[in-house]
Design a protein around this motif. Structure first.
Motif, PDB file in Angstrom:
ATOM      1  N   LEU A  94      -3.417 -23.574 -23.324  1.00 47.64           N
ATOM      2  CA  LEU A  94      -2.833 -23.475 -24.657  1.00 47.64           C
ATOM      3  C   LEU A  94      -3.396 -22.214 -25.308  1.00 47.64           C
ATOM      4  O   LEU A  94      -4.596 -22.110 -25.538  1.00 47.64           O
ATOM      5  CB  LEU A  94      -3.159 -24.697 -25.506  1.00 47.64           C
ATOM      6  N   THR A  95      -2.511 -21.262 -25.582  1.00 46.42           N
ATOM      7  CA  THR A  95      -2.892 -20.016 -26.239  1.00 46.42           C
ATOM      8  C   THR A  95      -2.361 -20.061 -27.663  1.00 46.42           C
ATOM      9  O   THR A  95      -1.172 -20.298 -27.868  1.00 46.42           O
ATOM     10  CB  THR A  95      -2.297 -18.799 -25.490  1.00 46.42           C
ATOM     11  N   VAL A  96      -3.250 -19.852 -28.632  1.00 46.66           N
ATOM     12  CA  VAL A  96      -2.870 -19.906 -30.040  1.00 46.66           C
ATOM     13  C   VAL A  96      -3.158 -18.545 -30.667  1.00 46.66           C
ATOM     14  O   VAL A  96      -4.228 -17.965 -30.463  1.00 46.66           O
ATOM     15  CB  VAL A  96      -3.651 -21.003 -30.789  1.00 46.66           C
ATOM     16  N   SER A  97      -2.176 -18.041 -31.416  1.00 41.01           N
ATOM     17  CA  SER A  97      -2.370 -16.779 -32.133  1.00 41.01           C
ATOM     18  C   SER A  97      -1.871 -16.939 -33.564  1.00 41.01           C
ATOM     19  O   SER A  97      -1.243 -17.952 -33.902  1.00 41.01           O
ATOM     20  CB  SER A  97      -1.634 -15.641 -31.424  1.00 41.01           C
ATOM     21  N   THR A  98      -2.169 -15.943 -34.382  1.00 36.36           N
ATOM     22  CA  THR A  98      -1.725 -15.980 -35.773  1.00 36.36           C
ATOM     23  C   THR A  98      -1.020 -14.682 -36.124  1.00 36.36           C
ATOM     24  O   THR A  98      -1.263 -13.635 -35.517  1.00 36.36           O
ATOM     25  CB  THR A  98      -2.914 -16.176 -36.734  1.00 36.36           C
ATOM     26  N   SER A  99      -0.135 -14.775 -37.105  1.00 36.18           N
ATOM     27  CA  SER A  99       0.515 -13.612 -37.695  1.00 36.18           C
ATOM     28  C   SER A  99       0.260 -13.719 -39.194  1.00 36.18           C
ATOM     29  O   SER A  99       0.590 -14.734 -39.803  1.00 36.18           O
ATOM     30  CB  SER A  99       2.011 -13.617 -37.384  1.00 36.18           C
ATOM     31  N   GLY A 100      -0.335 -12.697 -39.775  1.00 36.48           N
ATOM     32  CA  GLY A 100      -0.772 -12.785 -41.158  1.00 36.48           C
ATOM     33  C   GLY A 100      -2.222 -13.222 -41.189  1.00 36.48           C
ATOM     34  O   GLY A 100      -2.900 -13.220 -40.162  1.00 36.48           O
ATOM     35  N   SER A 101      -2.707 -13.627 -42.363  1.00 38.24           N
ATOM     36  CA  SER A 101      -4.122 -13.982 -42.498  1.00 38.24           C
ATOM     37  C   SER A 101      -4.300 -15.492 -42.584  1.00 38.24           C
ATOM     38  O   SER A 101      -3.823 -16.129 -43.527  1.00 38.24           O
ATOM     39  CB  SER A 101      -4.723 -13.324 -43.741  1.00 38.24           C
ATOM     40  N   SER A 115      -2.903 -32.575 -18.102  1.00 36.97           N
ATOM     41  CA  SER A 115      -1.491 -32.883 -18.321  1.00 36.97           C
ATOM     42  C   SER A 115      -1.343 -34.119 -19.193  1.00 36.97           C
ATOM     43  O   SER A 115      -2.024 -35.125 -18.988  1.00 36.97           O
ATOM     44  CB  SER A 115      -0.810 -33.113 -16.973  1.00 36.97           C
ATOM     45  N   GLY A 116      -0.484 -34.024 -20.217  1.00 38.47           N
ATOM     46  CA  GLY A 116      -0.224 -35.152 -21.096  1.00 38.47           C
ATOM     47  C   GLY A 116      -1.101 -35.205 -22.334  1.00 38.47           C
ATOM     48  O   GLY A 116      -0.859 -36.022 -23.223  1.00 38.47           O
ATOM     49  N   THR A 117      -2.117 -34.346 -22.406  1.00 39.11           N
ATOM     50  CA  THR A 117      -2.990 -34.344 -23.585  1.00 39.11           C
ATOM     51  C   THR A 117      -2.197 -33.925 -24.814  1.00 39.11           C
ATOM     52  O   THR A 117      -1.418 -32.970 -24.775  1.00 39.11           O
ATOM     53  CB  THR A 117      -4.173 -33.370 -23.385  1.00 39.11           C
ATOM     54  N   VAL A 118      -2.391 -34.651 -25.911  1.00 35.41           N
ATOM     55  CA  VAL A 118      -1.765 -34.302 -27.185  1.00 35.41           C
ATOM     56  C   VAL A 118      -2.805 -33.534 -28.004  1.00 35.41           C
ATOM     57  O   VAL A 118      -3.908 -34.023 -28.236  1.00 35.41           O
ATOM     58  CB  VAL A 118      -1.285 -35.552 -27.941  1.00 35.41           C
ATOM     59  N   VAL A 119      -2.439 -32.315 -28.406  1.00 37.91           N
ATOM     60  CA  VAL A 119      -3.330 -31.453 -29.167  1.00 37.91           C
ATOM     61  C   VAL A 119      -2.774 -31.322 -30.585  1.00 37.91           C
ATOM     62  O   VAL A 119      -1.582 -31.059 -30.764  1.00 37.91           O
ATOM     63  CB  VAL A 119      -3.445 -30.056 -28.519  1.00 37.91           C
ATOM     64  N   THR A 154       2.231 -31.509 -26.979  1.00 43.73           N
ATOM     65  CA  THR A 154       1.931 -32.278 -25.773  1.00 43.73           C
ATOM     66  C   THR A 154       1.854 -31.301 -24.610  1.00 43.73           C
ATOM     67  O   THR A 154       2.805 -30.573 -24.334  1.00 43.73           O
ATOM     68  CB  THR A 154       3.005 -33.344 -25.508  1.00 43.73           C
ATOM     69  N   MET A 155       0.723 -31.298 -23.919  1.00 45.84           N
ATOM     70  CA  MET A 155       0.494 -30.332 -22.852  1.00 45.84           C
ATOM     71  C   MET A 155       1.149 -30.798 -21.546  1.00 45.84           C
ATOM     72  O   MET A 155       0.595 -31.600 -20.811  1.00 45.84           O
ATOM     73  CB  MET A 155      -1.014 -30.096 -22.671  1.00 45.84           C
ATOM     74  N   ASN A 156       2.352 -30.287 -21.306  1.00 39.78           N
ATOM     75  CA  ASN A 156       3.087 -30.565 -20.066  1.00 39.78           C
ATOM     76  C   ASN A 156       3.498 -29.275 -19.382  1.00 39.78           C
ATOM     77  O   ASN A 156       4.267 -29.275 -18.437  1.00 39.78           O
ATOM     78  CB  ASN A 156       4.297 -31.457 -20.346  1.00 39.78           C
TER      79      ASN A 156
END
Length: 169
Positions: A94-101, A115-119, A154-156
Motif C-alpha cells: 500500500l503506497t500512500v501519497s499526498t497532494s497539497g499540505s 491479503s484481505g487486511t482492511v486498512v 481492502t488489500m487484495n
C-alpha cells in the motif's frame, strides 16, 4: 540331496516387495495431495505431489526429498522419504501519497499487508488546508474519487492511494 542317481532339482523363487514410506508435511496454510495416495510405496514408484495453498496463501517451495518451486513435484521411491511443502501469506503493498499540505495515517500502520487486511486511512490537513478527496486504492481506479474521511482499503492487490488537500481560502 544325496547323489546316488541322476536327479533333477528345481528352485522356486518368490518375489519380495520392498516398500518405503513417504511422509509429507506442510509449513504455513495449505495441503498436499499424493498420487497415488498411500503411506507406503513399492520400490520404484513415482509419486506426484501437488501443493494447494489455502486462501490468502501461496505455495513457495519444497524441502526434503523434493526441492525447488515446481508444483506439482515428483518423488521416486527408492528409500523412505520426507517432504515438506512451504506456504507463505500473500502480501500486497500500500503506497500512500499526498497532494497539497497534509498527512495520512494508516491503521494498521505498515507498508505491506496480508491479503484481505482492511486498512483505515485518515487524512489530516495542515493548517490552512482542508481534505478534499482520495483517488486510487479506495475505489480501485485512478480516476474515481472518494470524499469520505477516514476511508477503508481492502488489500487484495498492490494499491496506490493519494489524499488531496486544498487551501481553505
Amino acid at each position: 540331496v544325496m547323489m546316488n542317481a541322476n536327479k533333477s532339482v528345481t528352485a522356486y523363487f518368490v518375489a519380495t516387495t520392498i516398500t518405503y514410506t513417504l511422509t509429507v508435511s506442510t509449513s504455513g496454510s495449505g495441503s498436499v495431495a499424493k498420487s497415488p495416495s498411500a503411506t507406503s510405496y513399492s520400490s520404484g514408484t513415482v509419486v506426484t505431489l501437488t501443493a494447494t495453498a489455502a486462501a490468502g496463501y501461496k505455495f513457495d517451495h519444497w524441502t526434503g526429498a523434493a526441492s525447488g518451486t515446481t508444483n506439482p513435484a515428483t518423488v521416486t521411491m527408492d528409500a523412505s522419504k520426507t517432504v515438506t511443502a512451504y506456504f507463505i501469506p500473500i502480501t500486497y503493498t500500500l503506497t500512500v501519497s499526498t497532494s497539497g499540505s497534509g498527512s495520512v495515517s494508516k491503521s494498521p500502520s505498515a507498508t505491506t499487508y496480508a491479503s484481505g487486511t482492511v486498512v483505515v486511512l485518515t487524512a489530516t490537513p495542515a493548517s490552512g488546508y482542508k481534505f478534499d478527496h482520495w483517488t486510487g486504492g479506495p475505489t480501485g481506479g485512478s480516476m474515481t474519487t472518494v470524499t469520505n474521511n477516514p476511508v477503508t482499503v481492502t488489500m487484495n492487490a498492490n494499491k496506490t492511494v493519494t489524499a488531496y488537500f486544498l487551501p481553505t481560502s
